[in-house]
Design a protein around this motif. Structure first.
Motif, PDB file in Angstrom:
ATOM      1  N   VAL A   1      -2.315   2.130   1.546  1.00 59.73           N
ATOM      2  CA  VAL A   1      -0.931   2.726   0.686  1.00 59.73           C
ATOM      3  C   VAL A   1      -0.361   1.766  -0.327  1.00 59.73           C
ATOM      4  O   VAL A   1      -0.051   2.340  -1.357  1.00 59.73           O
ATOM      5  N   TYR A   2      -0.594   0.724  -0.220  1.00 54.43           N
ATOM      6  CA  TYR A   2       0.190  -0.224  -1.201  1.00 54.43           C
ATOM      7  C   TYR A   2      -0.722  -0.438  -2.330  1.00 54.43           C
ATOM      8  O   TYR A   2      -0.199  -0.112  -3.622  1.00 54.43           O
ATOM      9  N   ALA A   3      -2.055  -0.520  -2.413  1.00 54.98           N
ATOM     10  CA  ALA A   3      -2.731  -0.639  -3.539  1.00 54.98           C
ATOM     11  C   ALA A   3      -3.004   0.799  -4.109  1.00 54.98           C
ATOM     12  O   ALA A   3      -3.339   0.881  -5.655  1.00 54.98           O
ATOM     13  N   THR A   4      -2.726   1.878  -3.441  1.00 59.84           N
ATOM     14  CA  THR A   4      -2.920   3.083  -4.049  1.00 59.84           C
ATOM     15  C   THR A   4      -1.677   3.934  -4.783  1.00 59.84           C
ATOM     16  O   THR A   4      -1.612   4.184  -5.958  1.00 59.84           O
ATOM     17  N   TRP A   5      -0.522   3.487  -4.223  1.00 60.18           N
ATOM     18  CA  TRP A   5       0.789   3.922  -4.600  1.00 60.18           C
ATOM     19  C   TRP A   5       1.683   2.735  -5.139  1.00 60.18           C
ATOM     20  O   TRP A   5       2.921   3.381  -5.548  1.00 60.18           O
ATOM     21  N   GLY A   6       1.391   1.711  -4.801  1.00 58.13           N
ATOM     22  CA  GLY A   6       2.480   0.845  -5.348  1.00 58.13           C
ATOM     23  C   GLY A   6       3.604   0.050  -4.372  1.00 58.13           C
ATOM     24  O   GLY A   6       3.782   1.036  -3.369  1.00 58.13           O
ATOM     25  N   ALA A   7       4.347  -0.810  -4.805  1.00 57.49           N
ATOM     26  CA  ALA A   7       5.357  -1.470  -4.020  1.00 57.49           C
ATOM     27  C   ALA A   7       6.489  -0.366  -3.628  1.00 57.49           C
ATOM     28  O   ALA A   7       6.733  -0.359  -2.531  1.00 57.49           O
ATOM     29  N   LYS A   8       7.090   0.246  -4.769  1.00 55.32           N
ATOM     30  CA  LYS A   8       8.203   1.146  -4.293  1.00 55.32           C
ATOM     31  C   LYS A   8       7.890   2.357  -3.485  1.00 55.32           C
ATOM     32  O   LYS A   8       8.643   2.497  -2.514  1.00 55.32           O
ATOM     33  N   LYS A   9       6.934   2.929  -3.807  1.00 56.49           N
ATOM     34  CA  LYS A   9       6.280   4.190  -2.649  1.00 56.49           C
ATOM     35  C   LYS A   9       6.163   3.606  -1.523  1.00 56.49           C
ATOM     36  O   LYS A   9       6.189   4.099  -0.345  1.00 56.49           O
ATOM     37  N   PHE A  10       5.339   2.188  -1.428  1.00 56.78           N
ATOM     38  CA  PHE A  10       5.299   1.773  -0.002  1.00 56.78           C
ATOM     39  C   PHE A  10       6.407   1.569   0.854  1.00 56.78           C
ATOM     40  O   PHE A  10       6.489   1.865   1.835  1.00 56.78           O
ATOM     41  N   ARG A  11       7.456   0.841   0.154  1.00 56.93           N
ATOM     42  CA  ARG A  11       8.872   0.790   0.873  1.00 56.93           C
ATOM     43  C   ARG A  11       9.216   2.243   1.031  1.00 56.93           C
ATOM     44  O   ARG A  11       9.946   2.104   2.310  1.00 56.93           O
ATOM     45  N   LYS A  12       9.154   2.914   0.490  1.00 53.23           N
ATOM     46  CA  LYS A  12       9.881   4.449   0.716  1.00 53.23           C
ATOM     47  C   LYS A  12       9.180   5.039   1.957  1.00 53.23           C
ATOM     48  O   LYS A  12       9.811   5.502   2.842  1.00 53.23           O
ATOM     49  N   MET A  13       7.812   4.858   1.996  1.00 55.32           N
ATOM     50  CA  MET A  13       7.057   5.149   3.220  1.00 55.32           C
ATOM     51  C   MET A  13       7.613   4.603   4.483  1.00 55.32           C
ATOM     52  O   MET A  13       7.977   5.221   5.644  1.00 55.32           O
ATOM     53  N   VAL A  14       7.859   3.076   4.431  1.00 55.27           N
ATOM     54  CA  VAL A  14       8.323   2.486   5.578  1.00 55.27           C
ATOM     55  C   VAL A  14       9.578   2.999   5.903  1.00 55.27           C
ATOM     56  O   VAL A  14       9.966   3.257   6.896  1.00 55.27           O
TER      57      VAL A  14
END
Length: 321
Positions: free
Chosen positions: A267-280
């Motif tokens: 998830v982090y490698a594909t969509w980046g830090a901002k969207k990763f945190r949004k997922m969390v």
């Protein structure tokens, strides 16, 4: 020349700041950093700090704004003064008399206590949680307890308030196993799997104190393993030649950590830090179901997402170093 005009020349007009600020994306770490430097030069200290923080949030690996904010590097992790202060007041250890009695049991127990009572290790753990997940927002109230658990440690809570229980006997046994690996390497022996890191236990269990218990167990455990970052589990998974199944497929507990770590890496490698945190945040704070959040993030149906993630993680584990 009037005093007001001199002041405006020195610090710039409010409109100039607004124009510069609106021209920089929140997701641009270098742009936010450079805007912070401009604010600093103009004497806008509050705005400068805010932009340096935005720069770090956009890219936690970008070092210059950390130096501007007097962050310290502890090991490989940058730690802010605010986090150092938080662990001083927010980590509550058992009474001194209880700790003193435990220390009488000998050197091995004292070494465990030294590791867990070193607040720098807690600061590193909290920094990783903050940088990687965004879950730390200023609240930290953690009680440390001694218990007979049958496992080295357990943690639980929500939003930075919770309890971490330590089984000293299990921790000593775990430390002996790690030392055995290390001695073998020092003596010239070869090990197929690098030893685990004791300090990663702190990060793993502290992460659980931010998660709550509403999300699926696999998500909670595997996210904690990802934040802790102990490569031992990935090497062990590969050495055992375990096949990579889809993320919701039950696997033996000793393989859970590496399998789930791959999910979060994907998830982090594909969509980046901002969207990763949004997922969390969507899953742990808003309480949305995991499949719904990942479908929304990726644009794929849940079954398609799982297969894409499985193939990516299989390659990642094969090439992990």
């Amino acid at each position: 020349m009037s005093l007001l005009l001199l002041l405006l020349l020195q610090i710039g007009s409010p409109q100039e700041y607004q124009d510069r600020s609106s021209a920089v994306s929140p997701d641009d770490p270098k742009g936010q950093y450079e805007l912070g430097l401009w604010c600093k030069k103009k004497g806008l200290s509050v705005e400068a700090k805010a932009h340096f923080q935005k720069s770090i949030f956009a890219d936690p690996t970008f070092v210059p704004p950390r130096k501007e904010l007097s962050h310290r590097k502890i090991g490989t992790t940058w730690v802010s003064p605010e986090i150092l202060k938080a662990v001083e007041t927010g980590i509550h250890f058992p009474p001194h008399e209880q700790v003193r009695r435990l220390r009488k049991r000998g050197r091995e127990v004292s070494q465990i206590l030294d590791l867990f009572w070193d607040r720098k290790n807690w600061a590193v753990a909290l920094s990783r949680i903050h940088d990687m997940t965004g879950l730390y927002t200023g609240t930290l109230n953690i009680q440390i307890q001694f218990r007979l658990l049958g496992v080295p440690a357990t943690g639980g809570g929500y939003g930075g308030e919770g309890t971490i229980k330590l089984d000293i006997d299990e921790l000593v046994a775990y430390a002996k196993m790690i030392d055995g690996f290390a001695r073998k390497v020092v003596s010239g022996g070869r090990v197929a799997v690098p030893p685990a890191k004791m300090s990663a236990i702190i990060t793993h269990e502290l992460t659980h104190c931010f998660q709550g218990d509403a999300a699926p167990q696999w998500f909670l455990e595997e996210m904690a393993a990802y934040v802790a970052g102990d490569g031992h589990f990935v090497h062990f998974f590969r050495h055992q030649k375990v096949s990579v199944s889809t993320i919701e497929t039950r696997v033996e507990r000793r393989y859970v950590y590496a399998r789930g770590w791959g999910f979060f890496e994907y998830v982090y490698a594909t969509w980046g830090a901002k969207k990763f945190r949004k997922m969390v945040s969507d899953i742990l704070v808003e309480g949305e179901p995991v499949p719904v959040v990942l479908e929304k993030l990726s644009g794929f149906g849940w079954d398609v997402f799982q297969e894409k993630e499985r193939l990516w993680t299989k390659r990642w584990i094969e090439t992990y170093r």
